[in-house]
Structure formats: structure tokens, C-alpha cells
Write a protein that holds these residues in place. Structure first.
Motif, mmCIF file in Angstrom:
data_model
loop_
_atom_site.group_PDB
_atom_site.id
_atom_site.type_symbol
_atom_site.label_atom_id
_atom_site.label_comp_id
_atom_site.label_asym_id
_atom_site.label_seq_id
_atom_site.Cartn_x
_atom_site.Cartn_y
_atom_site.Cartn_z
ATOM 1 N N THR A 115 50.404 168.941 50.690
ATOM 2 C CA THR A 115 49.648 170.181 50.777
ATOM 3 C C THR A 115 48.241 170.021 51.320
ATOM 4 N N LEU A 116 47.664 168.788 51.247
ATOM 5 C CA LEU A 116 46.270 168.606 51.668
ATOM 6 C C LEU A 116 46.162 167.509 52.728
ATOM 7 N N PRO A 117 45.035 167.460 53.492
ATOM 8 C CA PRO A 117 44.849 166.354 54.442
ATOM 9 C C PRO A 117 44.754 165.008 53.738
ATOM 10 N N ALA A 118 45.069 163.943 54.504
ATOM 11 C CA ALA A 118 45.257 162.605 53.924
ATOM 12 C C ALA A 118 44.099 162.124 53.074
ATOM 13 N N ASP A 119 42.871 162.237 53.588
ATOM 14 C CA ASP A 119 41.776 161.615 52.806
ATOM 15 C C ASP A 119 41.449 162.438 51.574
ATOM 16 N N ALA A 120 41.604 163.754 51.650
ATOM 17 C CA ALA A 120 41.359 164.556 50.443
ATOM 18 C C ALA A 120 42.373 164.197 49.372
ATOM 19 N N ALA A 121 43.634 164.068 49.794
ATOM 20 C CA ALA A 121 44.682 163.715 48.835
ATOM 21 C C ALA A 121 44.419 162.356 48.220
ATOM 22 N N ALA A 122 43.909 161.431 49.046
ATOM 23 C CA ALA A 122 43.698 160.077 48.536
ATOM 24 C C ALA A 122 42.563 160.019 47.528
ATOM 25 N N THR A 123 41.532 160.847 47.678
ATOM 26 C CA THR A 123 40.448 160.817 46.693
ATOM 27 C C THR A 123 40.808 161.643 45.483
ATOM 28 N N LEU A 124 41.405 162.785 45.715
ATOM 29 C CA LEU A 124 41.706 163.673 44.596
ATOM 30 C C LEU A 124 42.735 163.042 43.671
ATOM 31 N N GLY A 125 43.712 162.363 44.265
ATOM 32 C CA GLY A 125 44.782 161.751 43.492
ATOM 33 C C GLY A 125 44.286 160.839 42.393
ATOM 34 N N PRO A 126 43.598 159.740 42.750
ATOM 35 C CA PRO A 126 43.115 158.841 41.701
ATOM 36 C C PRO A 126 42.118 159.508 40.761
ATOM 37 N N ALA A 127 41.260 160.353 41.288
ATOM 38 C CA ALA A 127 40.279 161.004 40.414
ATOM 39 C C ALA A 127 40.976 161.904 39.414
ATOM 40 N N LEU A 128 41.934 162.667 39.891
ATOM 41 C CA LEU A 128 42.685 163.550 39.000
ATOM 42 C C LEU A 128 43.420 162.734 37.953
ATOM 43 N N ALA A 129 43.961 161.594 38.373
ATOM 44 C CA ALA A 129 44.687 160.744 37.432
ATOM 45 C C ALA A 129 43.758 160.232 36.347
ATOM 46 N N SER A 130 42.526 159.856 36.714
ATOM 47 C CA SER A 130 41.621 159.352 35.685
ATOM 48 C C SER A 130 41.164 160.470 34.757
ATOM 49 N N ILE A 131 40.974 161.676 35.313
ATOM 50 C CA ILE A 131 40.603 162.786 34.440
ATOM 51 C C ILE A 131 41.780 163.149 33.550
ATOM 52 N N LEU A 132 42.974 162.942 34.075
ATOM 53 C CA LEU A 132 44.193 163.217 33.310
ATOM 54 C C LEU A 132 44.148 162.511 31.963
ATOM 55 N N ILE A 133 43.677 161.267 31.982
ATOM 56 C CA ILE A 133 43.628 160.491 30.746
ATOM 57 C C ILE A 133 42.710 161.144 29.732
#
Lengths: 304, 315, 387
Positions: A266-284
Motif C-alpha cells: 500500500t505504501l512506497p518502499a522506504d516509507a514501508a521500511a521505516t514504518l514497519g519496524p517502528a510500528l513493530a516496536s510500538i506494538l510491544i
């Protein structure tokens, strides 16, 4: 796709088990001595440095690991006898301040002795290649880490649940005054628990050293994760530390792995790459908040 | 332990110090050390941030390790304002305080339901969470932070000159310290301190303990946001470093060294620590070891810090 | 009598404070800690060796090098450079490794009208629209080495390439450079700057099954990536390509034999056959006990560049226009051979193909194989409107 998930699950297991090594020591110190120890991450760092230095000197990873753990245990003993003993009866603010001061001292001392650039630590040559499992290759070294983690978890379980010392530890965690009143050498117990925690830190630091980097400040980021683990798992409980660590490890790893793929659709590559790990850490943290909402003492609280 | 019971000589000392601070930039320029005006501004800003933590910690009795989150939020608000074309300090500063305060209200509403060690760790976790949030937002610079290429104006005055920003920071600091002093003596202040000293009794007396604590927490956050906005303009960027939990630790150290629970604790601590850092570092590269030992010494032998030596103790 | 002496003393002090160039101060801010430390240390060591070869002087005047560690952090870098510019009033600045830090520090340096001689960071921003007369890059523009690899991969006929690079300006430049010359199918994977554990990324690479992998991970990041890549068994199926950054001495020393056969691009190699380079390589080994990397060569050249320019203006560094002309003239002999500056102050030079193998002494190191580009300029110079 299943292969990808399986590989990521193994990665999560590896990460979780290393977190468990850190959290186990921390939760016991917290649970039994009611002492908040911000310098736990520094023990992890110093442990890694000791292992790296010893491994270089002895030109052997395993010898280095053994020597590093022993050295950190001794350091833990000295710290406990000189400083932590005084901190047990102090308020939490004093403990926070004193252990924060220890972080400053540890980081600077390491920089003084070994310089600001990271130390090199290589895994044993025999383990630096892949092993074939379930039709794909997985790094042998990571499998060994998983193995060591599981063995330590099993040993700790036996120790805490089945031995007399373990019984004292559990008693001390649930009610310190009563344990003292029963005539058990609580002071000695405290020292033993602290030293053991330090040794576990060094084991984690030494094992993770080849995968990450042995550098100044490596303990600060992992410390927070350890805190999250014991909040989720319940202070003073080894079982809680294990469950919490596995949850945090898998959520973080799988999140980092799968979220970008989901987001990339759904998003461009670099946005997905930053949002992914950040979202995962906030997930915790969101997970932690949710668990606390339903079970404010964590999943397996030691205190009655 | 009273927050603010000034001895008569203290009032005089404050006035003299203020006069010296007003004269400082001129003095530095005369000595051809005008670079240090920027450094002095930094000290003032951290004095403000540490004082805001002192409000929460010493005054309110809440051991928060998440204060850096509000400090950082203020800085980012300033950077976002610059990005959005808002260049007027009279808008930027209140906005920073507002957003930081609201965020503190949210964090406090959740965290203050817990006690003791859980509270410490939850505030810690919130600070880290805020850090990850800002670091992940590419629109806000990510890891590199958000630059502010031109300082804001204040009431039409340009702040490009280091002296101008210095005086603004001094003004804001003076106003906030006045506010804290007033607060300490007012009913709100006395209630909060009473809650810090004996929560059960206050609860039994029917005071809405949670609400008082929350307001105190939020106020501390708002002032921290103010400091953050000033810092962002000083350094020319909003850095995610400001949001890390270790930054909370540094502020905490300042408050402890200065004297937790005494009005001037944060200020004194910030001044002492930053001066030592600037001048001792050049002399002894590993001076953090000395600092660490000093802090442990304080914990073990002088738990009330430097300012305690000068404050009167009552009751 | 005493009044006259005091007046004389005061006059002398005043004269001293008006910066009469009796020495040249250089502000050296670089990454000296953390995973990127190897690069900063190499640049610093190369720079210091240059100063040493010049007798501790730049342009005949004693040189004072003030070193600061930016800890790979833009905020700390800004504070350090502020102090160097405003308190120490340095004449030149250099040393920054990472482009994100360069972009953060740049504006203040240019506003202060101090010349920045970059020994590494070559962001595309400063090559094109934001070019500035006070910025010079003695190494390359970020895209260049990646463009060279792109051409090699294109010529070798690979169809499906996975690109791995950190998410920062240098990484973005790497992708645009590579794709300028490689026209096949690509998939991009952005990692976090400073990331050390690539288990998740490697699992995804395994699932994607590319023919070749192009990665740009300078310093400790690259070391960990290659080690983990090999440990995961991916080196059997996927050919690795990298710019010289991820295949130089620091990585080779850490990883060793698994890197044999890896192709990489560079503007310099330690086996280049010119007198300056031979002396540089020999003395570097003697002084520091290791072979220099391309970073060290860039630091060395930066020192030579400053020396030549100061000599040209006869020590009058206050004359900015003259100093700029002197720097542009590039009147020094670089260890990489001949090159000249483009209108945007970036080099126009050759780029070579290197491969990692064993040298005559049996050491695992780079060998020059051939030339990829001759007199190659960067793609952004046309957008630079600098006079």
C-alpha cells in the motif's frame, strides 16, 4: 511463504531467548530485593566486552565466553557487596540515580579501556556457516543460541521450581520479611541472585556479540526491552520472564518481518521500511499497556 | 520538606544573580568569548527543563523517567511550526507548551493509575515509545531530526543574534520560576506537597489526589515543552535524541544534584552539571566516571543534593 | 614607561586577536565511535599522515588539527562544529563520514563562510541545486561508485537484482546511482542506519530469490551483513556486488575469506602505480600497522588539497575568493592519479573495477582489474548554478 514465516519464527525465538537471559536476572533482583537496576544493561555490555577481549586473547570463542562470564560474575559480586547492599533499603529514586550513575561509569570505563570503536567478536569458525533444516539453510550459530537459551531456561526452571535454593528464592520474592523470619540467610541469597543475574547478562552479551556489535552504549536499548518483558511477565517470576520474553521477541521479529510486506502493498518502499519496524516496536508497548490494563501485576506475578 | 521557604538572604541572592545574568552577554563579548553566549543559553534552557522535572519529582513526588518525551515534543512542535511557516515566537512557544502539556496529560492519565516501580517503568516505556514514533515519521525527519533553518522571531524582534535568544530564554526562565514560587505557596502547591508527603491521609481527607497529581504532571510537561521549543531554535534542529530515556536520566541527575524538592534545585543542578561538562571534559576526557562516582556519593551520603545545603528545613 | 609598555602589550594582544594567519586551524568532525567508527578513524589517520608528510604544516604554516567525535549523530555533530566555527574559528572543516550529518552541519559552515573540504560525504544535494562555493568534495559524489557497479552488473547480464541500503541520503543516492546504469529488474530493501542484525532482511532475500545482490552498508553494518549473509547460506545462490565502501580493508579484515571473489568499484586502490600512492601506502602501513582503505586515501588527499591552496594564497586565508580559486585549481598530486574538479566542486575522475583475492603476501585484499569509467562526472553538475 511458509519457509519465510518459519525462518522469521526461528529468528523471533532466538531474540526472545536472549531477552529472557537478561530479563531473568532483572526480574529476580527486582522481585526479591525490590531494587530497580538500570545498570543491568551495562552488565550486559561489560559482559560482551569481557568475552570479546578474552576470546581475542585466548583465540577461542568458547574459552572467551567462559572467561567473560566468570569475569562479569566477579564484577557483579564486587558491585553487590559494595554498592547494591546499601541500595536495598533506599527508596526507588535513590536506586534509579545510583544505577544511572553506574551506567555513566560503565560506558566511560569501557571507552577508556578499549577505545570508542567497537570490538570485533567472531563466532566459532565451525559455526559460522549454515545448517540445513526443513529444506532451507539457517545459520548454525543462531541455532546454537536457541539451544543454549532453551537449556538455560530448563535449568532455571529446575532450579527455581525443584530445588531448595529455588524455594528460598520464590519465598523471598513473595514475602521477604517472612523469609527472613524463617532464618534463611537472605543476605547471602541476595548476593547469589545478583551474581547469577550478572552471569546471565554476560552469557547473553557474549552470545549476541558476534551477531550485533560489541560497542559502548549497547546496553541502553536492550534494557528497556528487558523492562517491558518483566512488566508483561510479572515482577519476580522466572516463568513470567520466559513467557514475556518470547512474546516480545516474536512480536518484534515477526512485526519487523511481516509488516513491511503488508505495508509495501500500500505504501512506497522506504516509507514501508521505516514504518514497519517502528510500528513493530510500538506494538510491544501497546501490548504491554493492554496487558497491564487487564492484569496490572503482569501475567504471572510472584507476589501474592 | 518544604519546597520554598526563602531565607531573607536568598531573595537578595536571586536579584544579584539575575542582574549578573542580564549583564553576561556583554561581558562575554568584551572578552571575545561570544561563543559562550550560546552555551549560556543552553544552560538556561536546561535549567528550565530540569526545574519542570523538579516540579513533578520533588514537588509532586512522582518519579518520572519519561520527562524527556515532553521536552522533545516541544522541540518538534517548534520545528513543525517552522516547517508550516509559523515564525512568530508568541505563537510557537505557547503551542509547544500546549502540545507538550496535552501529551503529558494523556501520559499521566494512564501512568498515574499505577504506583511505585510500575509508574517509573511505564513513564520510561512511554518516553521510548514517543522516540520510536518520531523516529519512524519520515515527514518529521526520522533519525536525523527536523531542521530549523531560521530562528523564530519574538514579538517582531529577530532572534538570529545569540544575545537575543539568550534574553528570551532568561525571560522565560524567570517567569516560570516566579510561577513555581507562587504555586508553591498557593493552595494548589500546598495540597500537592501534602499529597507527596502522605497520600493516604489526603485521600482519607477527601482530596481528589489523582486530579491534583495529574495537573502537576501536565504542568511540568508543558514547561518542559517550552524549554524544548527554545532548545530547537538554539541548535537549529529538533533531534530525536531529546526523546530518549537517557535524556530523562540526565534531567533527573540535574535535579538530584541541585536538590530535589527545593525550588532552585533544577536550576542549580543544570548550571553545575553543564558547566562541569563543558570545562572538565576538555581537561579529562573520561570525566563521566568522576560524575558517576559523585552521584553515587550523593545518593549514599547527601541524598538531598546541593541546594539542600542552603534551604531551611521545616517540619 | 609602564604606560607605554601596557599600551604596547594591549596593541599586541589586539593584533593577535585579529586573526593574523600564523597557523592554520582545521576542524575535524567525524564518526569515531559506534559501528561507523572504522571509517572515521581511517579518514583521520589518513589526514594526519598527510599533515605529517607535510612536516606538520599546511602551506608552510603550522597546522593545528582539532578532532571531535560526532558519534554518528547530527545533533552532536552540529554542536561540535558550532564550537569549532565560533569558538576556535577554524580555517577549514573536514572529516564527516555520513551524508545525513553532512546535510545537517553544512548550512552553519557555509553561513560562516568557512571552506568545507569533504573527505567522504558527497550528497547529491550539494552537487546540484544546493551547491555552494564553500563546499568541496575531494573524494566523489555519492552516486558515482554505485553507478560504476550498476554498469558492471548490467554488462554481466544479471536480470533480477535486490538492492539493500540504509534509509538515509547516502542510501538514496546509492539507489539512484545504481539504477542510472543498471536497467534490469530491481527490488529495494531499506534498512535502518546503524542496524546490526539482518536476520529479518536475509529471510526476505531468501524468499525473493534474486540473481544478484547489490548492497551499500558502510562500516560495521556491512561487516555484520556479509557475515550473516554467508552464515545464512545465501552466498551459494546469490552473487554479491558492492561499491568499494562495503568491500574495503575494514570489512575484509573482519570477514576474511568468505569475501573472496567479490567485485566492487572504487576510484582508488592501494595497488595503484604512482609515486605518491606508493609512498602513502608504505608509510600508512608503517605508522598504523594496517593497509589503508579508500577512506584513508581521501583523508590524505584532503590534507594535500588544503596545503596546496594555502600555499597558493601565501597564507592569506582571509581572502575567501582567492582561496576558493586556489582550491578549484587543484594544484596537488593525488594518490589516485590525476583528476580535476567540476564546476560544482566535485571530482571528474576514473572509476575502476576491483576484485577481492589474495595478494603476493597471501593477504586477502583488493586487486585492480580494469577501468569502468574514464573521466566520469556526476549527474547533477548541470543543476548547479554556482558562479
Amino acid at each position: 511463504m511458509t519457509q519465510l514465516v518459519l525462518e522469521q519464527a526461528l529468528n523471533g525465538l532466538q531474540f526472545g531467548l536472549m531477552l529472557f537471559l537478561l530479563a531473568a536476572g532483572l526480574t529476580l533482583v527486582f522481585g526479591i530485593m525490590d531494587c530497580i537496576n538500570l545498570a543491568h544493561g551495562s552488565l550486559y555490555m561489560v559482559g560482551a566486552y569481557f568475552v570479546a577481549a578474552a576470546a581475542q586473547a585466548a583465540d577461542s570463542f568458547w574459552l572467551g565466553l567462559g572467561a567473560g562470564i566468570a569475569g562479569t560474575a566477579v564484577l557483579g559480586l564486587l558491585l553487590e557487596l559494595s554498592l547494591f547492599r546499601q541500595l536495598y533499603r533506599r527508596d526507588h529514586l535513590s536506586q534509579v540515580l545510583a544505577t544511572f550513575a553506574l551506567i555513566l561509569i560503565a560506558n566511560e570505563s569501557v571507552r577508556l579501556i578499549w577505545g570508542p570503536a567497537p570490538l570485533l567478536l567472531n563466532p566459532p569458525a565451525a559455526l559460522s556457516g549454515p545448517v540445513e533444516i526443513a529444506g532451507f539453510f539457517y545459520p548454525a550459530y543462531r541455532l546454537v543460541i536457541i539451544g543454549v537459551g532453551l537449556v538455560v531456561a530448563a535449568l532455571l526452571y529446575l532450579l527455581v521450581a525443584k530445588s531448595r535454593v529455588g524455594m528460598w528464592v520464590r519465598a523471598g520474592a513473595s514475602n521477604r520479611e517472612m523469609t527472613e523470619a524463617l532464618g534463611i540467610n537472605v543476605r547471602g541469597l541476595f548476593t547469589a541472585v545478583f551474581v547469577f543475574g550478572a552471569a546471565l547478562c554476560a552469557l547473553a552479551g557474549g552470545l549476541l556479540g558476534p551477531l550485533l556489535a560489541v560497542q559502548v552504549g549497547m546496553g541502553e536499548s536492550v534494557l528497556i526491552l528487558a523492562f517491558v518483558v518483566i512488566i508483561i511477565g510479572g515482577i519476580g517470576s522466572i516463568r513470567g520472564a520466559l513467557v514475556g520474553a518470547l512474546i516480545v521477541g516474536t512480536v518484534d521479529t515477526l512485526g519487523r518481518a511481516l509488516l513491511p510486506t503488508l505495508l509495501r502493498a500500500t505504501l512506497p518502499a522506504d516509507a514501508a521500511a521505516t514504518l514497519g519496524p517502528a510500528l513493530a516496536s510500538i506494538l510491544i508497548y501497546l501490548l504491554m499497556a493492554a496487558i497491564l490494563f487487564f492484569k496490572p501485576q503482569g501475567l504471572f506475578p510472584a507476589r501474592a | 520538606m518544604a519546597f520554598y521557604r526563602p531565607a531573607r538572604w536568598q531573595n537578595a541572592a536571586v536579584i544579584v544573580s539575575l542582574a549578573m545574568l542580564i549583564a553576561l552577554p556583554e561581558l562575554l563579548t568584551a572578552l571575545d568569548q561570544s561563543y559562550y553566549t550560546g552555551f549560556a543559553t543552553r544552560v538556561l534552557i536546561f535549567a528550565l527543563a530540569a526545574s519542570s522535572l523538579n516540579l513533578v519529582l520533588g514537588f509532586g513526588g512522582m518519579v518520572s523517567l519519561g520527562h524527556a518525551a515532553f521536552f522533545g515534543v516541544g522541540a518538534y512542535v517548534a520545528a513543525i511550526c517552522y516547517d508550516a511557516g509559523i515564525h512568530e515566537g508568541l505563537l510557537v512557544l505557547p503551542l509547544a507548551a500546549l502540545f507538550a502539556g496535552l501529551f503529558a496529560l494523556l501520559v499521566g492519565a494512564i501512568s498515574l493509575r499505577t504506583r511505585g516501580v510500575y509508574f517509573i517503568m511505564i513513564t520510561l516505556a512511554f518516553a521510548q515509545m514517543t522516540y520510536y514514533l518520531f523516529v519512524s515519521a519520515r515527514a518529521w525527519g526520522g533519525d536525523d531530526g527536523m531542521p530549523i533553518y531560521e530562528r523564530m522571531r519574538f514579538a517582531g524582534f529577530s532572534l538570529l543574534a545569540d544575545e537575543a535568544l539568550y534574553y528570551l530564554a532568561l525571560g522565560v526562565l524567570a517567569l516560570c520560576m516566579l510561577l513555581f514560587a507562587r504555586l508553591a505557596g498557593a493552595r494548589f502547591g500546598r495540597t500537592v506537597q501534602a499529597i507527596r508527603d502522605n497520600e493516604t491521609r489526603m485521600e482519607a481527607l477527601g482530596y481528589p489526589v489523582f486530579r491534583y497529581r495529574l495537573v502537576c504532571f501536565a504542568l511540568g510537561g508543558a514547561v518542559a515543552g517550552l524549554a524544548g521549543a527554545l532548545l530547537a531554535n538554539l541548535t537549529g534542529m529538533a533531534s530525536p535524541n531529546l526523546l530518549q530515556w537517557t535524556q530523562s536520566g540526565t534531567l533527573l541527575v540535574m535535579v538530584i544534584v541541585g536538590g530535589v524538592g527545593y525550588l532552585w534545585g533544577g536550576l542549580v543542578g543544570a548550571v553545575v552539571l553543564l558547566l562541569l561538562e563543558e570545562f572538565l571534559l576538555a581537561w579529562f576526557e573520561h570525566w563521566h566516571i568522576v560524575l558517576g562516582l559523585l552521584l553515587i556519593g550523593i545518593v549514599l551520603f547527601a541524598p538531598r543534593g546541593v541546594a539542600a545545603l542552603f534551604g531551611k528545613r521545616h517540619g | 614607561m609602564s604606560i607605554r609598555l601596557t599600551a604596547l602589550a594591549a596593541a599586541l594582544m589586539l593584533a593577535g586577536s585579529v586573526h593574523a594567519a600564523d597557523k592554520i586551524k582545521v576542524g575535524f568532525v567525524s564518526t569515531l565511535s559506534g559501528p561507523g567508527a572504522g571509517l572515521g578513524v581511517d579518514i583521520r589517520d589518513g589526514f594526519n599522515l598527510g599533515i605529517q608528510h607535510l612536516g606538520g604544516k599546511l602551506g608552510g604554516l603550522p597546522a593545528d588539527v582539532l578532532v571531535a567525535d560526532d558519534q554518528q549523530n547530527p545533533d552532536i555533530a552540529k554542536q561540535a562544529s558550532d564550537k569549532l566555527l565560533k569558538r576556535d574559528k577554524v580555517d577549514f572543516m573536514t572529516g564527516i563520514v555520513f551524508s545525513n550529518i553532512m546535510l545537517a552541519v553544512g548550512p552553519a559552515v557555509f553561513q560562516n563562510q568557512t571552506f568545507y573540504i569533504s573527505a567522504n560525504a558527497g550528497p547529491s544535494q550539494y552537487a546540484g541545486e544546493q551547491c555552494n562555493p564553500f563546499f568541496f568534495n575531494v573524494a566523489w559524489q555519492n552516486d558515482n561508485l554505485h553507478e560504476a557497479v550498476g554498469k558492471v552488473v548490467q554488462d554481466k547480464g544479471f536480470k533480477n537484482v535486490m538492492i539493500v541500503t540504509p534509509n538515509y541520503p547516502g542510501g538514496k543516492d546509492a539507489v539512484s546511482g545504481f539504477k542510472r546504469f543498471y536497467k534490469g529488474k530491481t527490488e529495494e530493501m531499506y534498512t535502518k542506519l546503524g542496524q546490526l542484525d539482518y536476520a529479518a532482511e536475509l529471510a526476505q532475500i531468501r524468499a525473493a530469490k534474486p540473481d544478484a545482490l547489490f548492497f551499500f552498508l558502510p562500516g560495521g553494518m556491512g561487516i555484520n551483513f556479509v557475515k550473516q549473509f554467508v552464515a545464512a547460506g545465501l552466498s551459494r545462490d546469490t552473487q554479491l556486488f558492492a561499491p568499494g565502501f562495503s568491500a574495503d580493508e575494514d570489512v575484509i579484515k573482519a570477514v576474511g575469506d568468505p569475501m573472496m571473489g567479490m567485485f566492487n568499484s572504487s576510484h582508488w586502490a592501494h595497488d595503484m602505480d604512482n609515486a605518491e600512492n606508493k609512498r602513502f601506502v608504505a608509510d600508512f602501513q608503517k605508522a598504523y600497522g594496517r593497509l589503508p582503505s579508500l577512506y584513508a586515501s581521501q583523508g590524505y588527499d584532503a590534507a594535500l588539497m588544503m596545503d596546496a591552496a594555502v600555499r597558493d594564497v601565501k597564507g592569506n586565508v582571509a581572502d575567501k575568493k582567492a582561496l576558493q580559486k586556489a582550491l578549484e585549481a587543484k594544484r596537488f598530486k593525488s594518490v589516485r592519479g590525476d583528476f580535476k574538479f567540476n564546476s560544482n566542486h566535485y571530482p571528474i575522475q576514473n572509476y575502476y573495477l576491483r576484485v577481492i583475492g589474495k595478494d603476493a603476501q597471501g593477504r586477502v585484499t583488493n586487486k585492480t582489474m580494469g577501468t569502468i569509467f574514464t573521466n566520469h562526472a556526476d549527474a547533477y553538475a548541470a543543476q548547479c548554478k554556482m558562479k
